[in-house]
Design a protein around this motif. Structure first.
Motif, PDB file in Angstrom:
ATOM      1  N   HIS A 188       0.838  -1.201   0.000  1.00 19.07           N
ATOM      2  CA  HIS A 188       0.000   0.000   0.000  1.00 19.07           C
ATOM      3  C   HIS A 188       0.872   1.249   0.000  1.00 19.07           C
ATOM      4  CE1 HIS A 188      -3.923   1.829   0.126  1.00 19.07           C
ATOM      5  NE2 HIS A 188      -3.568   2.617   1.128  1.00 19.07           N
ATOM      6  N   ILE A 189       1.888   1.259  -0.839  1.00 15.57           N
ATOM      7  CA  ILE A 189       2.794   2.395  -0.947  1.00 15.57           C
ATOM      8  C   ILE A 189       2.479   3.166  -2.232  1.00 15.57           C
ATOM      9  CG2 ILE A 189       4.567   0.923  -2.011  1.00 15.57           C
ATOM     10  CD1 ILE A 189       6.680   2.767  -0.876  1.00 15.57           C
ATOM     11  N   THR A 190       2.329   4.471  -2.120  1.00  6.98           N
ATOM     12  CA  THR A 190       2.053   5.309  -3.282  1.00  6.98           C
ATOM     13  C   THR A 190       3.218   5.189  -4.263  1.00  6.98           C
ATOM     14  OG1 THR A 190       0.940   6.843  -1.780  1.00  6.98           O
ATOM     15  CG2 THR A 190       1.383   7.624  -4.018  1.00  6.98           C
ATOM     16  N   SER A 191       2.915   4.879  -5.515  1.00  5.12           N
ATOM     17  CA  SER A 191       3.969   4.596  -6.497  1.00  5.12           C
ATOM     18  C   SER A 191       3.655   5.259  -7.828  1.00  5.12           C
ATOM     19  CB  SER A 191       4.125   3.083  -6.704  1.00  5.12           C
ATOM     20  OG  SER A 191       4.361   2.434  -5.466  1.00  5.12           O
ATOM     21  N   ILE A 192       4.709   5.790  -8.463  1.00  2.00           N
ATOM     22  CA  ILE A 192       4.582   6.417  -9.781  1.00  2.00           C
ATOM     23  C   ILE A 192       5.656   5.825 -10.675  1.00  2.00           C
ATOM     24  CG2 ILE A 192       4.531   8.583 -11.079  1.00  2.00           C
ATOM     25  CD1 ILE A 192       4.151  10.027  -8.354  1.00  2.00           C
ATOM     26  N   PHE A 193       5.251   5.279 -11.832  1.00  2.00           N
ATOM     27  CA  PHE A 193       6.254   4.748 -12.754  1.00  2.00           C
ATOM     28  C   PHE A 193       6.083   5.353 -14.139  1.00  2.00           C
ATOM     29  CE2 PHE A 193       2.797   1.769 -13.450  1.00  2.00           C
ATOM     30  CZ  PHE A 193       2.929   1.338 -14.773  1.00  2.00           C
ATOM     31  N   VAL A 194       7.224   5.583 -14.776  1.00  2.00           N
ATOM     32  CA  VAL A 194       7.264   6.142 -16.125  1.00  2.00           C
ATOM     33  C   VAL A 194       7.326   5.011 -17.135  1.00  2.00           C
ATOM     34  CG1 VAL A 194       8.815   7.285 -17.762  1.00  2.00           C
ATOM     35  CG2 VAL A 194       8.285   8.380 -15.589  1.00  2.00           C
ATOM     36  N   THR A 195       6.547   5.120 -18.194  1.00  2.00           N
ATOM     37  CA  THR A 195       6.603   4.125 -19.267  1.00  2.00           C
ATOM     38  C   THR A 195       6.121   4.756 -20.576  1.00  2.00           C
ATOM     39  OG1 THR A 195       5.879   1.919 -19.977  1.00  2.00           O
ATOM     40  CG2 THR A 195       4.275   3.232 -18.776  1.00  2.00           C
ATOM     41  N   HIS A 196       6.614   4.233 -21.693  1.00  2.00           N
ATOM     42  CA  HIS A 196       6.056   4.614 -23.000  1.00  2.00           C
ATOM     43  C   HIS A 196       5.248   3.451 -23.572  1.00  2.00           C
ATOM     44  CE1 HIS A 196       9.919   2.622 -24.014  1.00  2.00           C
ATOM     45  NE2 HIS A 196       9.204   2.117 -24.998  1.00  2.00           N
ATOM     46  N   ASP A 197       5.130   2.354 -22.793  1.00  2.00           N
ATOM     47  CA  ASP A 197       4.450   1.139 -23.225  1.00  2.00           C
ATOM     48  C   ASP A 197       3.016   1.153 -22.690  1.00  2.00           C
ATOM     49  OD1 ASP A 197       3.430  -1.483 -23.454  1.00  2.00           O
ATOM     50  OD2 ASP A 197       5.414  -2.383 -23.295  1.00  2.00           O
ATOM     51  N   GLN A 198       2.045   1.388 -23.579  1.00  2.00           N
ATOM     52  CA  GLN A 198       0.663   1.500 -23.120  1.00  2.00           C
ATOM     53  C   GLN A 198       0.122   0.195 -22.547  1.00  2.00           C
ATOM     54  OE1 GLN A 198      -2.536   1.392 -26.200  1.00  2.00           O
ATOM     55  NE2 GLN A 198      -0.957   2.204 -27.530  1.00  2.00           N
ATOM     56  N   ASP A 199       0.553  -0.961 -23.102  1.00  2.00           N
ATOM     57  CA  ASP A 199       0.098  -2.239 -22.545  1.00  2.00           C
ATOM     58  C   ASP A 199       0.537  -2.369 -21.093  1.00  2.00           C
ATOM     59  OD1 ASP A 199      -1.065  -2.938 -24.935  1.00  2.00           O
ATOM     60  OD2 ASP A 199       0.658  -4.081 -25.648  1.00  2.00           O
ATOM     61  N   GLU A 200       1.767  -1.947 -20.822  1.00  2.00           N
ATOM     62  CA  GLU A 200       2.319  -1.988 -19.469  1.00  2.00           C
ATOM     63  C   GLU A 200       1.502  -1.095 -18.535  1.00  2.00           C
ATOM     64  OE1 GLU A 200       6.688  -2.431 -19.195  1.00  2.00           O
ATOM     65  OE2 GLU A 200       6.563  -0.390 -18.419  1.00  2.00           O
ATOM     66  N   ALA A 201       1.227   0.124 -18.980  1.00  2.00           N
ATOM     67  CA  ALA A 201       0.468   1.069 -18.158  1.00  2.00           C
ATOM     68  C   ALA A 201      -0.946   0.557 -17.884  1.00  2.00           C
ATOM     69  CB  ALA A 201       0.408   2.431 -18.851  1.00  2.00           C
ATOM     70  N   ILE A 202      -1.612   0.055 -18.921  1.00  2.00           N
ATOM     71  CA  ILE A 202      -2.992  -0.418 -18.773  1.00  2.00           C
ATOM     72  C   ILE A 202      -3.061  -1.634 -17.860  1.00  2.00           C
ATOM     73  CG2 ILE A 202      -4.883  -1.528 -20.046  1.00  2.00           C
ATOM     74  CD1 ILE A 202      -4.191   0.439 -22.375  1.00  2.00           C
ATOM     75  N   GLU A 203      -2.079  -2.527 -17.984  1.00  2.00           N
ATOM     76  CA  GLU A 203      -2.093  -3.764 -17.195  1.00  2.00           C
ATOM     77  C   GLU A 203      -1.732  -3.527 -15.740  1.00  2.00           C
ATOM     78  OE1 GLU A 203       0.424  -7.940 -16.961  1.00  2.00           O
ATOM     79  OE2 GLU A 203       0.203  -6.950 -18.904  1.00  2.00           O
ATOM     80  N   VAL A 204      -0.788  -2.626 -15.475  1.00  2.00           N
ATOM     81  CA  VAL A 204      -0.219  -2.495 -14.129  1.00  2.00           C
ATOM     82  C   VAL A 204      -0.877  -1.399 -13.295  1.00  2.00           C
ATOM     83  CG1 VAL A 204       1.890  -1.983 -12.822  1.00  2.00           C
ATOM     84  CG2 VAL A 204       2.007  -3.407 -14.881  1.00  2.00           C
ATOM     85  N   ALA A 205      -1.173  -0.248 -13.896  1.00  2.00           N
ATOM     86  CA  ALA A 205      -1.521   0.946 -13.133  1.00  2.00           C
ATOM     87  C   ALA A 205      -2.974   0.995 -12.673  1.00  2.00           C
ATOM     88  CB  ALA A 205      -1.217   2.197 -13.966  1.00  2.00           C
ATOM     89  N   ASP A 206      -3.182   1.615 -11.495  1.00  2.00           N
ATOM     90  CA  ASP A 206      -4.532   1.963 -11.044  1.00  2.00           C
ATOM     91  C   ASP A 206      -5.043   3.159 -11.838  1.00  2.00           C
ATOM     92  OD1 ASP A 206      -4.565   0.045  -8.912  1.00  2.00           O
ATOM     93  OD2 ASP A 206      -3.314   1.402  -7.734  1.00  2.00           O
ATOM     94  N   ASP A 207      -4.136   4.112 -12.072  1.00  2.00           N
ATOM     95  CA  ASP A 207      -4.471   5.328 -12.816  1.00  2.00           C
ATOM     96  C   ASP A 207      -3.344   5.617 -13.804  1.00  2.00           C
ATOM     97  OD1 ASP A 207      -6.893   6.196 -11.231  1.00  2.00           O
ATOM     98  OD2 ASP A 207      -5.385   6.264  -9.641  1.00  2.00           O
ATOM     99  N   ILE A 208      -3.690   6.310 -14.880  1.00  2.00           N
ATOM    100  CA  ILE A 208      -2.703   6.692 -15.892  1.00  2.00           C
ATOM    101  C   ILE A 208      -2.780   8.199 -16.112  1.00  2.00           C
ATOM    102  CG2 ILE A 208      -2.012   6.462 -18.316  1.00  2.00           C
ATOM    103  CD1 ILE A 208      -3.229   3.661 -18.309  1.00  2.00           C
ATOM    104  N   ILE A 209      -1.600   8.835 -16.182  1.00  2.00           N
ATOM    105  CA  ILE A 209      -1.495  10.240 -16.562  1.00  2.00           C
ATOM    106  C   ILE A 209      -0.811  10.268 -17.930  1.00  2.00           C
ATOM    107  CG2 ILE A 209      -0.503  12.494 -15.998  1.00  2.00           C
ATOM    108  CD1 ILE A 209      -0.502  11.532 -13.026  1.00  2.00           C
ATOM    109  N   VAL A 210      -1.531  10.696 -18.963  1.00  2.00           N
ATOM    110  CA  VAL A 210      -0.983  10.716 -20.324  1.00  2.00           C
ATOM    111  C   VAL A 210      -0.351  12.082 -20.581  1.00  2.00           C
ATOM    112  CG1 VAL A 210      -1.492  10.530 -22.782  1.00  2.00           C
ATOM    113  CG2 VAL A 210      -2.676   9.053 -21.165  1.00  2.00           C
ATOM    114  N   THR A 211       0.939  12.069 -20.975  1.00  2.00           N
ATOM    115  CA  THR A 211       1.649  13.312 -21.263  1.00  2.00           C
ATOM    116  C   THR A 211       1.944  13.422 -22.757  1.00  2.00           C
ATOM    117  OG1 THR A 211       3.793  12.256 -20.829  1.00  2.00           O
ATOM    118  CG2 THR A 211       2.730  13.372 -18.985  1.00  2.00           C
TER     119      THR A 211
END
Length: 357
Positions: A188-211
């Protein structure tokens, strides 16, 4: 994302490198305990945002808040942050044990505390028995797990990860995605990860910030962004999106304006073999199969329709089609882009036909 329960918040952040503006009025809030992906193409500003939160870069203007406190003038080492780098950044001449213990020794923890914490983390990352090995003796996946453990050792309240799976082969990357999500949920630790892989973001993240080009285009859950893109960029960027300018030539779709275009995704399109007993047959159009790509559990069918090469997904259990074959194509819906406005348009025949789906 809810601002009133935010643990990390960026308010009107701007950052220049010489004449180049890397961040343009960045605003978002991340609730405590969430796993958030900063997603965007190369050069979109996502790593700059991560480095400013970590204290490795300073914003030109705006405020960065962690747990309600403005941290702009607080050194990164005092922000309670764990950082995992893309290339692991493990100390080559230290054992796994010493790498994980490094941050605790810097904090002058006792020998007993260090030993207990290191062994606890070795168990968490499934690397028990490897404590005497050196980084060169580990696989890529093991090295990344040790990097996670080293970042977690001092009990940070915020974990930042810069493209954490980029240097790992595809099979291990899939395993680590699942492991990371389970680990973050457990801690339950707040976490932010950078990725350019949308499959990775969609599969792993609770929320996505698109830049994009230094701005935040949209933030929300993966399903919200995928199903309801707020901007043309998000619609084009997420999914296997195909732009179509002459979409008005498709049956049962009217043109919305002279300068509009459509975005189609594979899930918007069904391809049927001639003679196949299917729904929507009366509303389908004829297309020609140009290519067939095996995707494991499914087939990607590339079909030519009104001069556009479209992609559709077909089950491997359906009757097989061949390259050059004429097939029936039914387009369920499409996104229509008109300047900065985006709308979802359904095939008008669906309103007129009584169809069992």
């Amino acid at each position: 994302m809810q601002e009133n329960t935010s643990y990390v918040e960026l308010r009107h952040i701007n950052k220049h490198f010489g004449d180049f503006q890397a961040s343009k009025d960045i605003n978002f809030a991340i609730p405590k305990g969430r796993l958030v992906a900063l997603l965007g193409p190369s050069g979109s500003g996502k790593t700059t945002i991560l480095r400013m939160i970590a204290g490795l870069e300073n914003p030109d203007s705006g405020e960065i808040l962690i747990d309600g406190k403005v941290v702009n003038n607080i050194p990164g080492s005092e922000r309670g942050i764990g950082f995992v780098f893309q290339n692991y950044a493990l100390f080559r001449y230290m054992t796994v044990y010493d790498n994980i213990a490094f941050g605790l020794r810097v904090k002058k923890a006792s020998k007993e505390e260090i030993d207990q914490r290191v062994r606890e983390l070795l168990k968490l990352i499934n690397c028990e028995g490897l404590e005497k090995r050196y980084p060169s003796q580990l696989s890529g996946g093991q090295r990344q797990r040790v990097a996670f453990a080293r970042a977690l050792a001092p009990n940070p309240q915020l974990l930042l990860l810069d493209e954490p799976f980029a240097a790992i082969d595809a099979k291990v990357r899939l395993e680590l995605r699942t492991w990371l999500r389970e680990m973050i949920t457990q801690l339950h630790i707040t976490s932010i990860f950078v990725t350019h892989d949308q499959d990775e973001a969609i599969e792993v993240a609770d929320d996505i910030i698109v830049t994009n080009q230094g701005r935040v285009e949209q933030d929300g859950t993966p399903q919200e962004l995928y199903s309801n893109p707020a901007t043309p960029f998000v619609a084009r960027f997420l999914g296997n999106s195909i732009p179509v300018k002459n979409y008005h030539e498709f049956q049962f779709f009217g043109a919305e304006g002279p300068d509009t275009e459509a975005i189609l995704r594979p899930e918007f399109i069904s391809v049927y073999k001639k003679g196949e007993n299917v729904q929507f047959k009366k509303s389908a159009e004829e297309g020609v199969v140009q290519d067939i790509i095996f995707r494991g559990s499914s087939l990607e069918i590339r079909v030519l329709l009104h001069g556009n090469l479209l992609s559709a997904i077909r089950s491997i259990n359906d009757p097989p089609v061949e390259i050059g074959e004429t097939v029936d194509v039914f387009i369920h819906r499409l996104f229509i882009i008109d300047g900065d406005k985006i709308t979802l348009a359904d095939n008008q025949s669906l309103k007129r036909e009584s169809v069992i789906i």
